[in-house]
Design an enzyme around this catalytic site. Structure first.
Site, PDB file in Angstrom:
ATOM      1  N   CYS A   1      -8.326  57.036 -49.217  1.00  0.00           N
ATOM      2  CA  CYS A   1      -7.402  56.423 -48.259  1.00  0.00           C
ATOM      3  C   CYS A   1      -6.073  57.146 -48.118  1.00  0.00           C
ATOM      4  O   CYS A   1      -5.736  57.641 -47.033  1.00  0.00           O
ATOM      5  CB  CYS A   1      -7.137  54.982 -48.693  1.00  0.00           C
ATOM      6  SG  CYS A   1      -8.598  54.034 -49.109  1.00  0.00           S
TER       7      CYS A   1
ATOM      8  N   ASP B   1     -13.379  53.080 -45.147  1.00  0.00           N
ATOM      9  CA  ASP B   1     -14.619  53.228 -45.928  1.00  0.00           C
ATOM     10  C   ASP B   1     -15.881  53.028 -45.084  1.00  0.00           C
ATOM     11  O   ASP B   1     -16.895  52.522 -45.584  1.00  0.00           O
ATOM     12  CB  ASP B   1     -14.654  52.264 -47.124  1.00  0.00           C
ATOM     13  CG  ASP B   1     -13.677  52.624 -48.216  1.00  0.00           C
ATOM     14  OD1 ASP B   1     -12.889  53.566 -48.033  1.00  0.00           O
ATOM     15  OD2 ASP B   1     -13.683  51.943 -49.267  1.00  0.00           O
TER      16      ASP B   1
ATOM     17  N   HIS C   1      -0.713  51.926 -47.223  1.00  0.00           N
ATOM     18  CA  HIS C   1      -1.187  52.716 -48.359  1.00  0.00           C
ATOM     19  C   HIS C   1      -0.543  54.102 -48.455  1.00  0.00           C
ATOM     20  O   HIS C   1      -1.185  55.076 -48.861  1.00  0.00           O
ATOM     21  CB  HIS C   1      -2.715  52.844 -48.330  1.00  0.00           C
ATOM     22  CG  HIS C   1      -3.303  52.950 -49.709  1.00  0.00           C
ATOM     23  ND1 HIS C   1      -4.627  53.203 -49.953  1.00  0.00           N
ATOM     24  CD2 HIS C   1      -2.727  52.850 -50.935  1.00  0.00           C
ATOM     25  CE1 HIS C   1      -4.860  53.243 -51.255  1.00  0.00           C
ATOM     26  NE2 HIS C   1      -3.716  53.043 -51.876  1.00  0.00           N
TER      27      HIS C   1
ATOM     28  N   ASP D   1     -11.668  56.830 -42.438  1.00  0.00           N
ATOM     29  CA  ASP D   1     -10.666  57.505 -43.286  1.00  0.00           C
ATOM     30  C   ASP D   1     -11.293  58.331 -44.393  1.00  0.00           C
ATOM     31  O   ASP D   1     -10.634  59.193 -44.982  1.00  0.00           O
ATOM     32  CB  ASP D   1      -9.675  56.497 -43.870  1.00  0.00           C
ATOM     33  CG  ASP D   1     -10.312  55.513 -44.857  1.00  0.00           C
ATOM     34  OD1 ASP D   1     -11.554  55.327 -44.836  1.00  0.00           O
ATOM     35  OD2 ASP D   1      -9.562  54.908 -45.654  1.00  0.00           O
TER      36      ASP D   1
END
Length: 502
Positions: free
Chosen positions: A72, A35, A128, A284
């Site tokens: 993400c 982020d 993730h 990302d």
């Protein structure tokens, strides 16, 4: 005499052949910021304190035309497989911990390929890409070692989170911190800022690694993702520079990330590995303006299909790069990382029928990019949550439908630093619906100020036809909530083993 001469020539040829050394495979340091906004790095904004990254950029190549996905999991899917996320079902929102899904196991991952090339592979930080089945976790997807968390975000100090993230109590709540699959807890861990623990582990990996064996180190930072919290000394570095409290904390998070990067470099230098290391750093997705990030002057937020959501902060440095100290505007996409690293390792890329194209020569030899466009997304299978598609082709970008991964993401405009209020200050502007059409000339209008769809109906039609071709090969994996995920069933830890694989 003739035989003697021939024998002498053969011996000389043999010595010459033996003297040719095979090119040494580079160590690969792959760093992904979570982020990080476009305006949150020193080469775009000199108020940001990122001296280590700036030094790498000054002596490397700034990649100012690299694109990623809106969030993400979709980006990480691209990185690990070389496929557009919409073609492997991971494009909608992110992988949610209470839903039984993950990166499809029939896909070959980047670390698996690098392992086959002789690399030892390490992952630190954020995964993730699924965890509900053992087959999804990183140590079963090509990583020799993984230290970090499986889900999308955790509290930096407690390492606790819910299906909604570490923002209070949710329906399901538990701890998420793993070392090669084992729980990380107890004295020296509980209450310690997670990124400091990551730093310690990274340095341990480097110090314990045989420098003669190529290394792939995937450093997937949690920083500077929300929640907004950082050790005081990093926040205080912005006293007198930044007046907004949240922006000061966020900026401190970015600076701590930069400090860790400096520590990693020093460790690699001490281990005699740095000169043989190729570095790629990128974000990302766009920054989250609700948590004091800034993508200005780009339009939009994390989660949107505007460039503020999908244009990455990126740079490359090190082994193999022939010319340094410049900004490259050649186009690159997250799917290109897979073949780029394979080529860097000495492998062959043609055997992989993927969407990515290698950017190795673009980065190292200043060659033209092999890419002129890319699929941004097709996310139309869950119309109660989002409905949109987008594509880039040359200078044109087309967005059809709602321009974000969720109808709840309404930060669709331009937000000068700092901006982190709710509701949207520009809510008086009409929000688009699922029938909206945007067309932007990204060369003439990089901030996406002017929708020129009405003036260019032929371009719109051509790009809609390209989207239709992609629609034939895209799908979405976003199953419903499964209460078997509940950490309360497993001693308040988010745990694998409650779902079947896809």
């Amino acid at each position: 005499m003739k035989i003697v001469v021939l024998f002498a020539l053969f011996c000389l040829a043999s010595r010459g052949s033996a003297g040719k050394k095979k090119n040494k495979q580079p160590h690969i340091l792959h760093m992904v910021a979570d982020d990080l906004g476009w305006d949150d790095i020193s080469w775009h904004n000199p108020t940001m304190i990122t001296p280590n990254l700036q030094d790498l950029a000054d002596n490397g190549v700034i990649l100012d035309n690299m694109y990623v996905q809106t969030s993400c999991s979709p980006t990480r899917s691209c990185l690990m497989t070389g496929y557009y996320s919409a073609k492997i079902g991971s494009q909608h929102f992110v992988y949610i911990p209470n839903r039984p899904h993950g990166l499809p196991t029939w896909l070959t991952t980047l670390p698996e390929v690098l392992q086959s090339q002789g690399y030892t592979t390490y992952g630190v930080g954020k995964w993730h890409l699924g965890y509900c089945n053992e087959s999804y976790i990183p140590t079963n997807r090509g990583f020799n070692h993984f230290y970090g968390f499986y889900l999308g975000s955790v509290d930096y100090y407690t390492h606790y989170t819910s299906e909604r993230g570490p923002y209070g109590i949710g329906k399901y709540n538990g701890y998420d911190f793993r070392d090669d699959g084992e729980k990380v807890e107890g004295m020296g861990v509980d209450g310690v800022y997670s990124s400091l623990l990551f730093r310690e582990k990274i340095l341990g990996f480097i110090n314990g690694h045989d420098a003669n064996t190529p290394m792939y180190l995937y450093l997937a930072f949690q920083l500077p993702h929300s929640p907004l919290t950082v050790p005081d000394k990093h926040r205080e570095m912005y006293d007198g520079i930044v007046t907004d409290d949240d922006r000061k904390t966020y900026s401190g998070q970015v600076t701590l990330m930069d400090e860790i990067i400096g520590n990693v470099r020093s460790a690699l230098e001490d281990a005699g590995m740095w000169d043989d290391t190729f570095v790629l750093f990128h974000s990302d997705n766009g920054g989250d303006v609700k948590y004091a990030a800034s993508n200005f002057p780009l339009r939009g937020n994390k989660g949107t299909y505007f460039d503020g959501g999908i244009k990455a902060v990126a740079m490359a440095h090190g082994k193999g790069i022939e010319k340094t100290g410049y900004v490259s505007n050649e186009m690159m996409h997250a799917v290109d990382v897979f073949p780029t690293f394979i080529e860097a390792s000495g492998g062959k890329t043609k055997q992989y029928d993927i969407d990515g194209v290698s950017a190795w020569k673009m980065i190292t030899k200043q060659k033209k990019s092999k890419r002129s466009g890319f699929l941004i997304t097709i996310d139309e299978d869950i119309p109660n949550e989002s409905y949109g598609a987008a594509i880039r082709d040359g200078k044109w970008k087309l967005i059809q439908g709602y321009p974000a991964f969720s109808f709840t993401e309404q930060h669709l405009y331009w937000y000068e630093t700092p901006y982190h209020t709710e509701p949207d200050e520009k809510a008086d502007l009409p929000l688009p619906d699922k029938d909206a059409i945007f067309l932007f000339d990204m060369e003439a209008d990089p901030s996406e100020l002017c929708n020129v769809a009405d003036e260019n109906p032929d371009v719109v039609a051509q790009m809609q036809a390209k989207l239709d071709e992609y629609r034939a090969v895209t799908w979405t994996d976003f199953p419903p909530d499964d209460p078997n995920c509940d950490p309360a069933l497993t001693d308040n830890w988010w745990t694998t083993g409650w779902c079947t694989i896809n």
